[in-house]
Every structure is written in structure tokens, then in C-alpha cells.
Motif scaffolding. Structure first.
Motif, PDB file in Angstrom:
ATOM      1  N   MET A 152      -3.634  -2.141  -5.202  1.00  0.00           N
ATOM      2  CA  MET A 152      -3.426  -0.704  -5.090  1.00  0.00           C
ATOM      3  C   MET A 152      -4.681  -0.005  -4.580  1.00  0.00           C
ATOM      4  SD  MET A 152      -0.939   1.381  -5.699  1.00  0.00           S
ATOM      5  CE  MET A 152      -0.498   2.988  -6.193  1.00  0.00           C
ATOM      6  N   LYS A 153      -5.859  -0.414  -5.117  1.00  0.00           N
ATOM      7  CA  LYS A 153      -7.101   0.210  -4.701  1.00  0.00           C
ATOM      8  C   LYS A 153      -7.392  -0.076  -3.229  1.00  0.00           C
ATOM      9  CE  LYS A 153      -9.610   0.614  -8.998  1.00  0.00           C
ATOM     10  NZ  LYS A 153     -10.833   0.285  -9.709  1.00  0.00           N
ATOM     11  N   ASN A 154      -7.075  -1.290  -2.775  1.00  0.00           N
ATOM     12  CA  ASN A 154      -7.311  -1.638  -1.378  1.00  0.00           C
ATOM     13  C   ASN A 154      -6.449  -0.783  -0.449  1.00  0.00           C
ATOM     14  OD1 ASN A 154      -9.229  -3.543  -1.943  1.00  0.00           O
ATOM     15  ND2 ASN A 154      -7.805  -5.274  -1.911  1.00  0.00           N
ATOM     16  N   LYS A 155      -5.227  -0.516  -0.874  1.00  0.00           N
ATOM     17  CA  LYS A 155      -4.322   0.307  -0.059  1.00  0.00           C
ATOM     18  C   LYS A 155      -4.831   1.748   0.013  1.00  0.00           C
ATOM     19  CE  LYS A 155       0.517   1.154   0.790  1.00  0.00           C
ATOM     20  NZ  LYS A 155       1.880   0.911   0.383  1.00  0.00           N
ATOM     21  N   GLN A 156      -5.326   2.292  -1.085  1.00  0.00           N
ATOM     22  CA  GLN A 156      -5.872   3.646  -1.091  1.00  0.00           C
ATOM     23  C   GLN A 156      -7.130   3.717  -0.235  1.00  0.00           C
ATOM     24  OE1 GLN A 156      -6.367   4.329  -5.294  1.00  0.00           O
ATOM     25  NE2 GLN A 156      -4.441   5.489  -5.436  1.00  0.00           N
ATOM     26  N   LYS A 157      -7.949   2.683  -0.316  1.00  0.00           N
ATOM     27  CA  LYS A 157      -9.173   2.642   0.478  1.00  0.00           C
ATOM     28  C   LYS A 157      -8.832   2.587   1.965  1.00  0.00           C
ATOM     29  CE  LYS A 157     -13.664   0.478   0.264  1.00  0.00           C
ATOM     30  NZ  LYS A 157     -14.474  -0.567  -0.355  1.00  0.00           N
ATOM     31  N   LEU A 158      -7.819   1.789   2.322  1.00  0.00           N
ATOM     32  CA  LEU A 158      -7.381   1.677   3.703  1.00  0.00           C
ATOM     33  C   LEU A 158      -6.829   3.017   4.201  1.00  0.00           C
ATOM     34  CD1 LEU A 158      -7.004  -0.154   6.153  1.00  0.00           C
ATOM     35  CD2 LEU A 158      -4.773  -0.788   5.249  1.00  0.00           C
ATOM     36  N   ASN A 159      -6.043   3.698   3.388  1.00  0.00           N
ATOM     37  CA  ASN A 159      -5.510   5.015   3.765  1.00  0.00           C
ATOM     38  C   ASN A 159      -6.634   6.016   3.989  1.00  0.00           C
ATOM     39  OD1 ASN A 159      -2.818   4.367   3.842  1.00  0.00           O
ATOM     40  ND2 ASN A 159      -2.450   4.929   1.703  1.00  0.00           N
ATOM     41  N   LYS A 160      -7.658   5.962   3.146  1.00  0.00           N
ATOM     42  CA  LYS A 160      -8.797   6.872   3.290  1.00  0.00           C
ATOM     43  C   LYS A 160      -9.540   6.583   4.595  1.00  0.00           C
ATOM     44  CE  LYS A 160     -12.751   8.701   0.797  1.00  0.00           C
ATOM     45  NZ  LYS A 160     -13.531   8.662  -0.436  1.00  0.00           N
ATOM     46  N   ILE A 161      -9.749   5.326   4.917  1.00  0.00           N
ATOM     47  CA  ILE A 161     -10.419   4.937   6.157  1.00  0.00           C
ATOM     48  C   ILE A 161      -9.580   5.358   7.363  1.00  0.00           C
ATOM     49  CG2 ILE A 161     -11.148   2.949   7.543  1.00  0.00           C
ATOM     50  CD1 ILE A 161     -11.978   1.608   4.895  1.00  0.00           C
ATOM     51  N   GLN A 162      -8.269   5.197   7.279  1.00  0.00           N
ATOM     52  CA  GLN A 162      -7.383   5.616   8.368  1.00  0.00           C
ATOM     53  C   GLN A 162      -7.454   7.125   8.574  1.00  0.00           C
ATOM     54  OE1 GLN A 162      -3.656   3.955   7.033  1.00  0.00           O
ATOM     55  NE2 GLN A 162      -3.824   2.220   8.442  1.00  0.00           N
ATOM     56  N   LYS A 163      -7.489   7.886   7.495  1.00  0.00           N
ATOM     57  CA  LYS A 163      -7.572   9.347   7.602  1.00  0.00           C
ATOM     58  C   LYS A 163      -8.892   9.765   8.240  1.00  0.00           C
ATOM     59  CE  LYS A 163      -4.558  10.410   3.723  1.00  0.00           C
ATOM     60  NZ  LYS A 163      -4.466  10.959   2.361  1.00  0.00           N
ATOM     61  N   ILE A 164      -9.979   9.136   7.822  1.00  0.00           N
ATOM     62  CA  ILE A 164     -11.290   9.456   8.401  1.00  0.00           C
ATOM     63  C   ILE A 164     -11.305   9.091   9.885  1.00  0.00           C
ATOM     64  CG2 ILE A 164     -13.745   8.828   8.387  1.00  0.00           C
ATOM     65  CD1 ILE A 164     -13.478   8.570   5.310  1.00  0.00           C
ATOM     66  N   GLY A 165     -10.763   7.933  10.226  1.00  0.00           N
ATOM     67  CA  GLY A 165     -10.689   7.513  11.628  1.00  0.00           C
ATOM     68  C   GLY A 165      -9.863   8.480  12.462  1.00  0.00           C
ATOM     69  N   PHE A 166      -8.763   8.941  11.906  1.00  0.00           N
ATOM     70  CA  PHE A 166      -7.909   9.901  12.603  1.00  0.00           C
ATOM     71  C   PHE A 166      -8.640  11.226  12.826  1.00  0.00           C
ATOM     72  CE2 PHE A 166      -4.644  13.259  12.571  1.00  0.00           C
ATOM     73  CZ  PHE A 166      -3.923  12.874  13.697  1.00  0.00           C
ATOM     74  N   LEU A 167      -9.358  11.699  11.814  1.00  0.00           N
ATOM     75  CA  LEU A 167     -10.124  12.942  11.954  1.00  0.00           C
ATOM     76  C   LEU A 167     -11.224  12.815  13.005  1.00  0.00           C
ATOM     77  CD1 LEU A 167     -10.412  14.122   8.244  1.00  0.00           C
ATOM     78  CD2 LEU A 167      -9.028  15.133  10.061  1.00  0.00           C
TER      79      LEU A 167
END
Length: 110
Positions: A1-16
Motif C-alpha cells: 500500500m505504501k509503495n502505491k501511495q509513493k508511486l502516486n505521489k511521484i506521478q503527481k510531482i512528475g505531472f506537475l
């Protein structure tokens, strides 16, 4: 679960970062070229206001626009928005341009 949240956070930062880079690229004339010219070797040239419009923000509501200017250098034509709504088609203006990179240029308000 933590890895998925971390990946989502990285994806959001990359998108921004991607969106921010795109905004800078699309506005590079105002954000970069018009400011960097102060640090480059430049020359002045006469330019003419032509019948091509640059629409400003909210122009669909208020009809704000400025005309482009055009000048020729070594057989090549360069055009940029004047960012001055007072200019009319056919007006002659002064422009400074980079001697190394003539596409980097701006009108001189005298």
C-alpha cells in the motif's frame, strides 16, 4: 500500500513538472527571450508593424491584442508580437536583436 501511495505521489510531482515545463515553453518569448537579451550583444534595426495580431489574455471578451512587427536580416524575415496596443499597421519602430541569435529580439520603446 505504501509503495502505491509513493508511486502516486511521484506521478503527481512528475505531472506537475511536465505542466510547468510546458507553460514555460509556450511562454518562452516573454519569460526567457525578452529578458535574456539584456545580457547579449545586440544591434538596433528598423521594423514595421504588420497585419498579424497577438491576442492577449481575455481578448475574447475585451478585444485586447497587439500587432506583430517584422524585420529582415541577412535575407531572413523575423516576426514577433510588439506587446504594445498603441502601434498601428505600417508604423515603423526600433527593435534590438541579438547579433548571435536574431530570433531573440524585442521592440525598443523610445
Amino acid at each position: 500500500m505504501k509503495n502505491k501511495q509513493k508511486l502516486n505521489k511521484i506521478q503527481k510531482i512528475g505531472f506537475l513538472i511536465l505542466i510547468f515545463t510546458l507553460i514555460i515553453y509556450l511562454n518562452r518569448n516573454v519569460l526567457i527571450y525578452r529578458n535574456i537579451i539584456d545580457y547579449l550583444e545586440t544591434k538596433k534595426v528598423n521594423a514595421k508593424i504588420i497585419d498579424k495580431k497577438e491576442r492577449g489574455r481575455g481578448s475574447h471578451m475585451f478585444e485586447f491584442y497587439s500587432y506583430y512587427y517584422e524585420f529582415n536580416l541577412n535575407g531572413k524575415t523575423y516576426q514577433k508580437p510588439s506587446y504594445n496596443k498603441k502601434y498601428k499597421i505600417g508604423d515603423s519602430i526600433k527593435v534590438i536583436y541579438s547579433t548571435q541569435f536574431p530570433f531573440i529580439n524585442k521592440s525598443v520603446f523610445e
